[in-house]
Design a protein around this motif. Structure first.
Motif, PDB file in Angstrom:
ATOM      1  N   ALA A 158       0.835  -1.213   0.000  1.00 50.34           N
ATOM      2  CA  ALA A 158       0.000   0.000   0.000  1.00 50.34           C
ATOM      3  C   ALA A 158       0.864   1.255   0.000  1.00 50.34           C
ATOM      4  N   ALA A 159       2.056   1.140   0.621  1.00 50.90           N
ATOM      5  CA  ALA A 159       2.916   2.324   0.797  1.00 50.90           C
ATOM      6  C   ALA A 159       3.764   2.640  -0.429  1.00 50.90           C
ATOM      7  N   ALA A 160       3.729   1.780  -1.447  1.00 50.63           N
ATOM      8  CA  ALA A 160       4.600   2.006  -2.613  1.00 50.63           C
ATOM      9  C   ALA A 160       4.413   3.397  -3.201  1.00 50.63           C
ATOM     10  N   VAL A 161       3.167   3.876  -3.223  1.00 49.68           N
ATOM     11  CA  VAL A 161       2.888   5.183  -3.848  1.00 49.68           C
ATOM     12  C   VAL A 161       3.555   6.346  -3.113  1.00 49.68           C
ATOM     13  N   LEU A 162       4.022   6.095  -1.894  1.00 51.34           N
ATOM     14  CA  LEU A 162       4.754   7.164  -1.195  1.00 51.34           C
ATOM     15  C   LEU A 162       6.010   7.544  -1.985  1.00 51.34           C
ATOM     16  N   GLY A 163       6.625   6.549  -2.628  1.00 52.45           N
ATOM     17  CA  GLY A 163       7.943   6.717  -3.223  1.00 52.45           C
ATOM     18  C   GLY A 163       8.060   7.803  -4.274  1.00 52.45           C
ATOM     19  N   CYS A 164       7.001   8.057  -5.039  1.00 53.12           N
ATOM     20  CA  CYS A 164       7.058   9.183  -5.984  1.00 53.12           C
ATOM     21  C   CYS A 164       5.829  10.063  -5.855  1.00 53.12           C
ATOM     22  N   ALA A 165       4.633   9.501  -6.105  1.00 54.78           N
ATOM     23  CA  ALA A 165       3.420  10.331  -6.149  1.00 54.78           C
ATOM     24  C   ALA A 165       3.237  11.150  -4.876  1.00 54.78           C
ATOM     25  N   VAL A 166       3.319  10.487  -3.740  1.00 53.53           N
ATOM     26  CA  VAL A 166       2.995  11.188  -2.486  1.00 53.53           C
ATOM     27  C   VAL A 166       4.105  12.153  -2.083  1.00 53.53           C
ATOM     28  N   LEU A 167       5.363  11.689  -2.123  1.00 48.78           N
ATOM     29  CA  LEU A 167       6.442  12.615  -1.750  1.00 48.78           C
ATOM     30  C   LEU A 167       6.423  13.833  -2.672  1.00 48.78           C
ATOM     31  N   THR A 168       6.115  13.630  -3.940  1.00 45.43           N
ATOM     32  CA  THR A 168       6.108  14.748  -4.891  1.00 45.43           C
ATOM     33  C   THR A 168       4.913  15.682  -4.651  1.00 45.43           C
ATOM     34  N   GLY A 169       3.716  15.125  -4.569  1.00 42.09           N
ATOM     35  CA  GLY A 169       2.516  15.958  -4.428  1.00 42.09           C
ATOM     36  C   GLY A 169       2.401  16.581  -3.043  1.00 42.09           C
ATOM     37  N   TRP A 170       2.610  15.768  -2.023  1.00 47.78           N
ATOM     38  CA  TRP A 170       2.566  16.258  -0.637  1.00 47.78           C
ATOM     39  C   TRP A 170       3.687  17.265  -0.416  1.00 47.78           C
ATOM     40  N   GLY A 171       4.863  16.934  -0.947  1.00 49.44           N
ATOM     41  CA  GLY A 171       6.012  17.831  -0.789  1.00 49.44           C
ATOM     42  C   GLY A 171       5.815  19.150  -1.522  1.00 49.44           C
ATOM     43  N   ALA A 172       5.172  19.115  -2.686  1.00 45.73           N
ATOM     44  CA  ALA A 172       4.930  20.363  -3.439  1.00 45.73           C
ATOM     45  C   ALA A 172       4.126  21.331  -2.590  1.00 45.73           C
ATOM     46  N   THR A 275       1.217  32.220  -6.146  1.00 47.10           N
ATOM     47  CA  THR A 275       2.321  31.303  -6.446  1.00 47.10           C
ATOM     48  C   THR A 275       1.851  30.164  -7.349  1.00 47.10           C
ATOM     49  N   ILE A 276       2.631  29.914  -8.385  1.00 48.45           N
ATOM     50  CA  ILE A 276       2.349  28.798  -9.294  1.00 48.45           C
ATOM     51  C   ILE A 276       3.483  27.794  -9.113  1.00 48.45           C
ATOM     52  N   THR A 277       3.134  26.597  -8.724  1.00 48.10           N
ATOM     53  CA  THR A 277       4.152  25.568  -8.512  1.00 48.10           C
ATOM     54  C   THR A 277       4.020  24.529  -9.628  1.00 48.10           C
ATOM     55  N   VAL A 278       5.069  24.408 -10.430  1.00 41.44           N
ATOM     56  CA  VAL A 278       5.042  23.499 -11.582  1.00 41.44           C
ATOM     57  C   VAL A 278       5.615  22.154 -11.145  1.00 41.44           C
ATOM     58  N   VAL A 279       4.715  21.185 -11.021  1.00 41.38           N
ATOM     59  CA  VAL A 279       5.077  19.856 -10.534  1.00 41.38           C
ATOM     60  C   VAL A 279       5.167  18.873 -11.704  1.00 41.38           C
ATOM     61  N   GLY A 280       4.333  19.090 -12.722  1.00 39.26           N
ATOM     62  CA  GLY A 280       4.300  18.199 -13.880  1.00 39.26           C
ATOM     63  C   GLY A 280       5.603  18.274 -14.668  1.00 39.26           C
TER      64      GLY A 280
END
Ligand code: CXF
Ligand code: ZN
Length: 362
Positions: A158-172, A275-280
């Motif tokens: 279940a935690a696999a999504v932390l590795g990119c999606a969550v750290l990236t989106g939550w971190g943004a 503020t515009i944060t470009v994550v994509g």
């Protein structure tokens, strides 16, 4: 000695993945072998496969994964066999200028390992690990400093999504933009990263939290994860955002698509001073234009954001606590659970803007 595992191997630029036997060497000094429990399919994997991002071939893509340490090489003390870990696709060297400047997400050496073969096919052909991870396989071998212990109580699959999606989106939201309670936030693009940013904005107390996507099918999921509003990305967007933000535009806009057109729209729907944060992750051939007067006069901040400005060693425990408490919902972001054979179909869904995260379960 070596270990042979099944892997989704991309033989060349643009080639579809094929399930092949992959021979992993035993972990060398400072390395670990991780048995992958699950791996998420990220848009960057598609970008690597089609040449938008550079990649050496053949390769095993996949950089969002978690699993169990199975073996450790000489000198490894940070993790031990049996421990659950998350893969970190941008391990920080802690010594370069950026690391010493407290920007480990910009580490000069973060992606060094992606260029070096880490395994081979049964005919001896060397294989490269996508973003240094190679998570689209039953197991991988990585540097011990590129895995982060998963706090107790979290299921590694279940935690696999932390590795990119969550750290990236939550971190943004929390690291890059530092959204404060009461600020308005717009999230444009509701894939795995966008849905993570959306949840983080809600948890930060943003109000309103406006979710935007081209697909009306995303509305229900967006609202269930905390969007107070859902808007379609169409010609009415500008006016609709103004109407929800006192006529000014949003304090924060997160671009989670990776397109110049969407970056420009994100700019347009932010407020003066916003503020515009470009994550994509966009393409080098896709240009966005601003005139010099508006850059000055609008006093907006346009910021790029890599890996949510996160330091996984610091942020995984924080995010894991939110998961444990039930605040951050991981399972809801996974719209498709797939076998290893399902990577090509997941790419197809992503290119059509369908679904949230696809997750390979081993
Ligand atoms: C990407 C960002 C661009 C370089 C490769 C990794 N992020 C996550 O998927
Ligand atoms: Zn990714």
């Amino acid at each position: 000695m070596s270990t042979t595992v099944k892997a989704a191997v991309f033989s060349a630029l643009g080639a579809p993945p094929e399930i092949r036997d992959l021979v992993l060497p035993d972990p060398g000094p400072g390395q670990v072998r991780v048995r992958i429990a699950a791996a998420g399919v990220c848009h960057s994997d598609l970008s690597l496969s089609n040449g938008t991002l550079a990649q050496k071939w053949p390769a095993v893509l996949g950089h969002e994964g978690a699993g169990t340490v199975e073996a450790v090489g000489e000198g490894v003390t940070s993790v031990s066999p049996g421990q659950h870990v998350i893969l970190n696709w941008a391990p920080a060297c802690r010594a370069c200028w950026f690391c010493r400047n407290d920007e480990p997400h910009l580490c000069k050496h973060a992606l060094d390992r992606a260029a070096v073969p880490y395994a081979h096919l049964t005919d001896g052909t060397p294989v490269h690990p996508g973003l240094g991870c190679g998570a689209f396989a039953e197991a991988t071998v990585m540097d011990a400093d590129a895995v982060v212990p998963l706090p107790d109580g979290l299921d590694p699959a279940a935690a696999a999504v932390l590795g990119c999606a969550v750290l990236t989106g939550w971190g943004a939201v929390n690291n890059s933009a530092a959204v404060r309670a009461g600020q308005s936030a717009v999230i444009m693009g509701l894939g795995g990263v966008g849905l993570s940013a959306l949840q983080a904005a809600r948890l930060a107390g943003a109000d309103p939290v406006i979710a935007v996507d081209v697909s009306p099918a995303k509305e229900e999921l967006a609202r269930s994860l905390g969007a107070t509003e859902f808007l379609l990305a169409d010609e009415h967007l500008f006016k609709a955002v103004r109407a929800l933000t006192g006529g000014r535009g949003a304090d924060h806009v997160f671009e989670v698509v990776g397109s110049a057109k969407v970056v420009r729209t994100a700019w347009n729907i932010s407020r003066r001073g916003g503020t515009i944060t470009v994550v994509g992750v966009g393409s080098a051939h896709d240009e966005v234009t601003f005139n010099a007067l508006e850059l000055f006069h609008q006093a907006r901040t346009l910021r790029g954001c890599v890996y949510g400005s996160s330091d996984p060693a610091r942020d995984v425990p924080i995010v894991a606590e939110s998961v444990r408490s039930g605040d951050l919902k991981l399972a809801a972001m996974v719209t498709d659970e797939i076998p290893l054979e399902g990577v090509a179909a997941a790419f197809e869904r992503m290119s059509q803007g369908k679904g949230g995260r696809s997750l390979i379960r081993f």
